[in-house]
Design a protein around this motif. Structure first.
Motif, mmCIF file in Angstrom:
data_model
loop_
_atom_site.group_PDB
_atom_site.id
_atom_site.type_symbol
_atom_site.label_atom_id
_atom_site.label_comp_id
_atom_site.label_asym_id
_atom_site.label_seq_id
_atom_site.Cartn_x
_atom_site.Cartn_y
_atom_site.Cartn_z
ATOM 1 N N ALA A 177 0.864 -1.195 0.000
ATOM 2 C CA ALA A 177 0.000 0.000 0.000
ATOM 3 C C ALA A 177 0.890 1.231 0.000
ATOM 4 O O ALA A 177 1.909 1.287 0.712
ATOM 5 C CB ALA A 177 -0.909 0.008 1.225
ATOM 6 N N ILE A 178 0.518 2.190 -0.832
ATOM 7 C CA ILE A 178 1.262 3.454 -0.928
ATOM 8 C C ILE A 178 0.277 4.585 -0.669
ATOM 9 O O ILE A 178 -0.784 4.631 -1.298
ATOM 10 C CB ILE A 178 1.861 3.629 -2.339
ATOM 11 N N VAL A 179 0.623 5.491 0.251
ATOM 12 C CA VAL A 179 -0.181 6.703 0.449
ATOM 13 C C VAL A 179 0.659 7.871 -0.035
ATOM 14 O O VAL A 179 1.767 8.110 0.481
ATOM 15 C CB VAL A 179 -0.549 6.933 1.930
ATOM 16 N N GLU A 180 0.146 8.578 -1.032
ATOM 17 C CA GLU A 180 0.865 9.746 -1.555
ATOM 18 C C GLU A 180 0.651 10.950 -0.650
ATOM 19 O O GLU A 180 -0.268 10.973 0.173
ATOM 20 C CB GLU A 180 0.362 10.075 -2.955
ATOM 21 N N ALA A 181 1.469 11.981 -0.863
ATOM 22 C CA ALA A 181 1.378 13.190 -0.042
ATOM 23 C C ALA A 181 -0.016 13.818 -0.102
ATOM 24 O O ALA A 181 -0.485 14.386 0.882
ATOM 25 C CB ALA A 181 2.439 14.197 -0.481
ATOM 26 N N VAL A 217 -1.485 4.789 17.635
ATOM 27 C CA VAL A 217 -1.381 4.217 16.287
ATOM 28 C C VAL A 217 -2.723 4.321 15.551
ATOM 29 O O VAL A 217 -2.772 4.630 14.356
ATOM 30 C CB VAL A 217 -0.860 2.764 16.363
ATOM 31 N N ARG A 218 -3.831 4.082 16.270
ATOM 32 C CA ARG A 218 -5.160 4.225 15.654
ATOM 33 C C ARG A 218 -5.361 5.653 15.162
ATOM 34 O O ARG A 218 -5.894 5.900 14.083
ATOM 35 C CB ARG A 218 -6.257 3.891 16.677
ATOM 36 N N ASN A 219 -4.917 6.597 15.988
ATOM 37 C CA ASN A 219 -5.054 7.998 15.633
ATOM 38 C C ASN A 219 -4.206 8.364 14.413
ATOM 39 O O ASN A 219 -4.659 9.062 13.507
ATOM 40 C CB ASN A 219 -4.639 8.803 16.866
ATOM 41 N N LEU A 220 -2.977 7.862 14.369
ATOM 42 C CA LEU A 220 -2.098 8.147 13.222
ATOM 43 C C LEU A 220 -2.704 7.615 11.932
ATOM 44 O O LEU A 220 -2.614 8.252 10.879
ATOM 45 C CB LEU A 220 -0.725 7.480 13.423
ATOM 46 N N ALA A 221 -3.280 6.409 12.017
ATOM 47 C CA ALA A 221 -3.837 5.777 10.820
ATOM 48 C C ALA A 221 -5.242 6.279 10.532
ATOM 49 O O ALA A 221 -5.750 6.079 9.422
ATOM 50 C CB ALA A 221 -3.857 4.259 10.995
ATOM 51 N N GLY A 222 -5.888 6.911 11.523
ATOM 52 C CA GLY A 222 -7.296 7.301 11.369
ATOM 53 C C GLY A 222 -8.173 6.070 11.235
ATOM 54 O O GLY A 222 -9.109 6.044 10.435
ATOM 55 N N ALA A 237 -0.530 5.085 8.922
ATOM 56 C CA ALA A 237 0.082 5.456 10.206
ATOM 57 C C ALA A 237 1.443 6.120 10.016
ATOM 58 O O ALA A 237 1.867 6.930 10.836
ATOM 59 C CB ALA A 237 0.219 4.228 11.105
ATOM 60 N N GLY A 238 2.133 5.799 8.914
ATOM 61 C CA GLY A 238 3.468 6.343 8.678
ATOM 62 C C GLY A 238 3.474 7.706 7.992
ATOM 63 O O GLY A 238 4.545 8.281 7.757
ATOM 64 N N ARG A 239 2.297 8.243 7.724
ATOM 65 C CA ARG A 239 2.250 9.496 6.944
ATOM 66 C C ARG A 239 3.016 10.643 7.597
ATOM 67 O O ARG A 239 3.594 11.481 6.910
ATOM 68 C CB ARG A 239 0.785 9.933 6.716
ATOM 69 N N TYR A 240 2.991 10.710 8.927
ATOM 70 C CA TYR A 240 3.655 11.847 9.584
ATOM 71 C C TYR A 240 5.141 11.882 9.263
ATOM 72 O O TYR A 240 5.761 12.949 9.275
ATOM 73 C CB TYR A 240 3.403 11.844 11.103
ATOM 74 N N LEU A 241 5.722 10.714 8.968
ATOM 75 C CA LEU A 241 7.157 10.687 8.663
ATOM 76 C C LEU A 241 7.459 11.188 7.252
ATOM 77 O O LEU A 241 8.556 11.659 6.972
ATOM 78 C CB LEU A 241 7.706 9.271 8.867
ATOM 79 N N ASP A 296 -4.489 14.059 8.362
ATOM 80 C CA ASP A 296 -5.939 14.064 8.660
ATOM 81 C C ASP A 296 -6.340 15.313 9.420
ATOM 82 O O ASP A 296 -7.384 15.895 9.168
ATOM 83 C CB ASP A 296 -6.312 12.867 9.550
ATOM 84 N N THR A 297 -5.503 15.683 10.393
ATOM 85 C CA THR A 297 -5.881 16.758 11.304
ATOM 86 C C THR A 297 -5.082 18.036 11.038
ATOM 87 O O THR A 297 -5.453 19.103 11.516
ATOM 88 C CB THR A 297 -5.576 16.320 12.750
#
Ligand SMILES: NC(=O)CC[C@H](N)C(=O)O
Length: 310
Positions: free
Chosen positions: A42-46, A141-146, A207-211, A219-220
């Motif tokens: 899975a890849i989440v783009e900016a 971790v739940r919060n990071l991943a939403g 969950a890794g998006r903040y990095l 999300d927030t």
């Protein structure tokens, strides 16, 4: 932008047919039972777009990938004081090695080795009960991943509690040097439970998006860590995230990454994407065989290596 939908589909197809899949970890019994045919990406783009393929929605035991989230929380709790008790150098040793601890006075080389992560768990324990520290980690971790569907696999945590003799030794050894402030069983209760977090590739990449995003939760818009701290965690992932295979991972992939013996890898292309791959078969260093190959293919096609001229 490269055609990521086509790239993840191609990679999943190639990995489904790969003959040499490595061997799932067997020292934690429930991990040995996972089907080595599994592969997810899975890849989440900016901008938040997600591309996923294969078993991207199947939860797996994230194991040592959780050490990234534990470190992030512990730095939030005690700040740079943490570095008095844990180093920031690659070890060149296996993830569960004890050898350097004697000559280095119970200070683990880095927070991603088992010894280092056990000190981080000691910090997370702080003045809490183990149950509260574990709950805090799960909420984080739940919060990071939403995503509130993320859970801790109690059977995995129990299996580690019953068979984790090396970790018990590491914890007691560091306690003898005064680098563990709580009793070993309580610290290991926290450590084993965060290692037993079960997440899918999609959840892990989210969950890794903040990095990838300079420390912000997209999300927030809120800050999870400062941009400097996000950069430093990425540096540690690049240099120490694959234990004695970190040099090889940097050579082949060139992204900050953190592996776990469940076969997952979280990788970060700063400013571009957060990526999770999973395949349970491991190479001789305990890192996912196909997960590494998949990231190598991805970087080859996208040019996302941090060593690529921008
Ligand atoms: N490399 C890993 O993922 C190891 C984590 C595992 N929970 C252990 O302590 O042995």
């Amino acid at each position: 932008m490269p055609d990521l939908a086509a790239i993840v589909a191609d990679i999943a197809a190639e990995m489904a047919a790969a003959p040499d899949r490595g061997t799932p970890a067997s020292y934690i019994p429930p991990l040995a039972a996972v089907d080595p045919a599994r592969f997810g990406i899975a890849i989440v783009e900016a901008d938040g777009t997600v591309h996923a393929a294969g078993d991207a929605d199947m939860p797996f035991s994230i194991q040592s990938v959780s050490k990234v989230f534990a470190l992030t929380l512990a730095l939030g709790a005690v700040g740079d004081q943490l570095w008095k008790r844990v180093g920031r150098e690659p070890s060149g040793s296996a993830f569960n090695s004890i050898v350097q601890l004697e000559t280095e006075h119970g200070i683990p080389r880095n927070p991603f080795l088992n010894a280092g992560a056990i000190v981080v768990s000691d910090i997370l324990l702080g003045r809490h009960e183990p149950r509260e520290a574990i709950g805090e980690m799960l909420r984080f971790v739940r919060n990071l991943a939403g995503d509130d569907g993320i859970f801790i696999d109690e059977a995995v945590a129990r299996a580690e509690q019953e068979t984790g003799f090396r970790n018990i030794a590491l914890a007691n050894y560091m306690r003898a040097f005064g680098n563990l402030h709580h009793p070993a069983e309580r610290v290991l209760g926290v450590y084993f439970h965060h290692c037993a977090l079960a997440m899918s590739c999609r959840q892990l990449a989210l969950a890794g998006r903040y990095l990838m995003a300079g420390g912000r939760n997209p999300d927030t818009g809120g800050s999870v860590v400062s941009a400097r701290r996000a950069r430093r965690i990425n540096a540690l992932m690049l240099t120490c995230g694959h234990y004695d295979g970190s040099g090889e991972f940097a050579f082949r992939v060139g992204l900050p990454g953190k592996s776990g013996v469940g076969g997952g890898i979280l990788a970060v292309a700063p400013g571009i994407a957060s990526i999770a791959v999973w395949s349970p078969g491991l190479n001789e260093r305990g890192n996912s065989q196909l997960g590494t190959l998949a990231l190598e293919r991805l970087v080859h096609r996208t040019g996302w290596s941090v060593f690529e001229p921008r």
